[in-house]
Design an enzyme around this catalytic site. Structure first.
Site, PDB file in Angstrom:
ATOM      1  N   HIS A  60       0.724  -1.290   0.059  1.00 36.82           N
ATOM      2  CA  HIS A  60       0.045  -0.109   0.049  1.00 36.82           C
ATOM      3  C   HIS A  60       0.949   1.142   0.079  1.00 36.82           C
ATOM      4  CE1 HIS A  60      -2.574  -3.201   2.143  1.00 36.82           C
ATOM      5  NE2 HIS A  60      -3.393  -2.496   1.597  1.00 36.82           N
ATOM      6  N   ASP A  95       2.412   1.774   3.186  1.00 38.77           N
ATOM      7  CA  ASP A  95       3.442   0.678   3.974  1.00 38.77           C
ATOM      8  C   ASP A  95       4.725   1.077   3.646  1.00 38.77           C
ATOM      9  OD1 ASP A  95       0.999  -0.973   4.341  1.00 38.77           O
ATOM     10  OD2 ASP A  95       1.448  -2.132   2.673  1.00 38.77           O
ATOM     11  N   MET A 108       2.403  -5.948  -7.684  1.00 39.06           N
ATOM     12  CA  MET A 108       1.179  -5.306  -7.572  1.00 39.06           C
ATOM     13  C   MET A 108       1.435  -4.459  -6.294  1.00 39.06           C
ATOM     14  SD  MET A 108      -0.907  -5.347  -4.734  1.00 39.06           S
ATOM     15  CE  MET A 108      -1.917  -6.951  -3.989  1.00 39.06           C
ATOM     16  N   GLU A 149     -11.234  -6.424  -5.128  1.00 40.29           N
ATOM     17  CA  GLU A 149     -11.213  -7.290  -4.069  1.00 40.29           C
ATOM     18  C   GLU A 149     -12.424  -7.233  -3.089  1.00 40.29           C
ATOM     19  OE1 GLU A 149      -7.411  -7.683  -1.853  1.00 40.29           O
ATOM     20  OE2 GLU A 149      -8.473  -8.877  -0.310  1.00 40.29           O
ATOM     21  N   LYS A 194     -15.067  -8.399   0.112  1.00 44.07           N
ATOM     22  CA  LYS A 194     -15.089  -8.847   1.332  1.00 44.07           C
ATOM     23  C   LYS A 194     -16.483  -8.547   2.004  1.00 44.07           C
ATOM     24  CE  LYS A 194     -12.392  -8.896   5.684  1.00 44.07           C
ATOM     25  NZ  LYS A 194     -11.349  -8.092   6.558  1.00 44.07           N
ATOM     26  N   GLU A 248      -9.925 -13.366  -2.454  1.00 41.97           N
ATOM     27  CA  GLU A 248      -9.098 -13.645  -1.536  1.00 41.97           C
ATOM     28  C   GLU A 248      -9.858 -15.062  -0.536  1.00 41.97           C
ATOM     29  OE1 GLU A 248      -7.255 -10.989   1.600  1.00 41.97           O
ATOM     30  OE2 GLU A 248      -8.026 -12.271   2.933  1.00 41.97           O
ATOM     31  N   HIS A 257     -11.878 -14.340   2.659  1.00 48.13           N
ATOM     32  CA  HIS A 257     -13.112 -13.472   2.207  1.00 48.13           C
ATOM     33  C   HIS A 257     -14.305 -14.176   1.935  1.00 48.13           C
ATOM     34  CE1 HIS A 257     -10.210  -9.729   2.133  1.00 48.13           C
ATOM     35  NE2 HIS A 257     -10.239 -10.215   3.176  1.00 48.13           N
ATOM     36  N   ASP A 310      -5.277 -13.606  -3.588  1.00 53.77           N
ATOM     37  CA  ASP A 310      -5.011 -13.388  -2.332  1.00 53.77           C
ATOM     38  C   ASP A 310      -5.044 -14.752  -1.465  1.00 53.77           C
ATOM     39  OD1 ASP A 310      -4.016 -10.864  -2.498  1.00 53.77           O
ATOM     40  OD2 ASP A 310      -5.488 -10.095  -1.214  1.00 53.77           O
ATOM     41  N   ASP A 338     -11.999 -12.123  10.761  1.00 53.87           N
ATOM     42  CA  ASP A 338     -11.053 -12.080   9.605  1.00 53.87           C
ATOM     43  C   ASP A 338      -9.592 -12.387  10.378  1.00 53.87           C
ATOM     44  OD1 ASP A 338      -9.366 -11.567   7.416  1.00 53.87           O
ATOM     45  OD2 ASP A 338      -9.275  -9.426   7.573  1.00 53.87           O
ATOM     46  N   ASP A 344      -7.005 -14.317   8.631  1.00 50.22           N
ATOM     47  CA  ASP A 344      -5.807 -14.045   7.633  1.00 50.22           C
ATOM     48  C   ASP A 344      -4.886 -15.366   8.110  1.00 50.22           C
ATOM     49  OD1 ASP A 344      -6.786 -12.035   6.007  1.00 50.22           O
ATOM     50  OD2 ASP A 344      -5.714 -10.755   7.228  1.00 50.22           O
ATOM     51  N   ASP A 350      -1.752 -13.295   1.263  1.00 47.81           N
ATOM     52  CA  ASP A 350      -2.292 -12.132   2.109  1.00 47.81           C
ATOM     53  C   ASP A 350      -2.751 -12.621   3.540  1.00 47.81           C
ATOM     54  OD1 ASP A 350      -3.153  -9.749   3.038  1.00 47.81           O
ATOM     55  OD2 ASP A 350      -4.894  -9.448   1.602  1.00 47.81           O
TER      56      ASP A 350
END
Ligand code: GLT
Ligand code: MN
Ligand code: MN
Length: 388
Positions: A55, A58, A89, A182, A184, A218, A221, A246, A256, A258, A288
């Site tokens: 991002h 980030d 990406m 994406e 969710k 993902e 998700h 993802d 969530d 992950d 991810d």
């Protein structure tokens, strides 16, 4: 025994936010120290990843000065050169800052919507600067807690307006960049608009440049929504829209999570890997996910290695499945052909429809015949559990 060593051709990637996660959650503080983007690239190089995604924030904090931004970019670029990692990406953080508390592109406030466009254009420039070819849109805050607050139809229109604007921006700049949306269903909002990959696929066809826009499904998700992830991926693939993916894991009906890829539902992960490998998906395999909050950075490396190792083990299992004589014999038996019926199963014509109405079928016999799926499924389980 295969080595399960990740290689560049496997296109295994991680976001800076994945291995860089400090383990904070809504109830607890960070448990790991901050690592700079460059340090995270070296960590990914050490475990054998192919690429790193980010991002905008980030890489460069939202309040960094131009001089600070330049210094971070310089160190990051050097780390990429030293490790050979690439940036396939990039994406925009449109969810952390309080300005996005009621959405970015779907906010009721035009100032917020305009700021979201500005931030995304700058983030696109940053991604392209580092070579990104895919740009992900995850609208984490594009939703509601109370539907009294916003028109759901208006929100869809605003999202369309924003994506049309940004497609034109990419074209105008001459960038070679595709968008991947994406979905969710919820979290961090009570409900998020476009909750599944299927909703995204339908929406894409309403855009001005649908050819530039695909999906980034993902695992977690779709599992949160109780769906079969591979089926959604297959639909995206068949529509030519699987631009990115993802990979992680998740128990349905929970927060969530992950989790590390394949750590929860091995069977679903197997069918997914088999699908991607069988159809020859060429895009990045992006993990991810986050290491457990119990871990230090050695544990983070174990987590990253585990994601890739499990993928490669399942890839090998898929090859075995495809070569297993008993499994293949069963599949051949299940997938019967009958040339006499082909004239009626293809494209419609008035003649074939009329003729089909007069064909006799042994309905009772067809309904009674066992389909051998129990045997087939147990062979699959034997294979996955390593006794075959
Ligand atoms: C965030 C989210 C992910 C998205 C990322 C991209 S950020 O971690 O949970 O699913 O892919 O914005
Ligand atoms: Mn994701
Ligand atoms: Mn997620």
């Amino acid at each position: 025994m295969a080595e399960y060593t990740p290689k560049p051709e496997h296109k295994f990637t991680f976001g800076l936010w994945t291995v860089g996660s400090r383990g904070a959650d809504p109830f607890g503080q960070p448990v790991r120290p901050t690592r700079s983007p460059a340090e995270l690239v070296y960590l990914l190089g050490e475990v054998g990843a192919y690429g790193v995604n980010f991002h905008d924030n980030d890489l460069i904090p939202i309040d960094a000065t131009p001089a600070e931004a330049e210094a971070i970019k310089k160190a990051f670029r050097k780390a990429l050169q030293d490790t050979g990692l690439v940036v396939p990406m990039a994406t925009t953080n449109l969810f952390s800052d309080p300005i996005f508390k009621d959405g970015a592109f779907t906010s009721n406030n035009p100032k917020v919507r305009a700021y979201a466009l500005q931030k995304t254009m700058k983030a696109i420039d940053l991604g392209v600067e580092f070579g990104a070819k895919i740009y992900v849109f995850w609208g984490g805050r594009e939703g509601t807690e109370t539907d009294s607050s916003k028109s759901a139809v208006e929100a869809i229109k605003r999202m369309r307006e924003a994506l049309n604007f940004l497609c034109e921006y990419v074209i105008d700049q001459g960038y070679e960049l595709k968008f991947a949306l994406e979905a969710k269903p919820n979290e961090p909002r009570g409900d998020i608009y476009f909750p599944t990959t299927g909703h995204m696929l339908a929406f894409i066809e309403t855009l001005d440049h649908p050819e530039m826009v695909g999906v980034n499904p993902e695992v977690a998700h779709e599992h949160m929504a109780g769906l079969n992830f591979m089926h959604g991926v297959a639909q995206a693939w068949e529509a030519g829209k699987l631009f990115h993916i993802d990979l992680n894991d998740q128990y349905p009906g929970r927060y969530d999570q992950d989790f590390r890829f394949g750590s929860r539902d091995i069977k679903a992960a197997f069918y997914l890997v088999k699908f991607l490998e069988d159809v020859g998906y060429q895009g990045p395999r992006h993990f991810d996910a986050h290491a457990y909050r119990t871990e230090d950075y050695e544990g983070v490396k174990e987590f990253a290695r585990g994601c890739m190792r499990t993928y490669l083990i399942l890839k090998e299992k898929a090859e075995r499945f495809n070569q297993d004589p008993e499994i293949q014999a069963l599949l051949a038996e299940i997938n019967t052909t009958d040339e006499t019926l082909s004239p009626y199963l293809g494209k419609y014509s008035r003649q074939s429809a009329e003729a089909l109405k007069h064909i006799p079928f042994d309905r009772l016999n067809l309904g009674q015949k066992g389909l051998l799926y129990e045997r087939l499924d147990q062979l699959t389980i034997d294979l996955l559990l390593g006794v075959r």
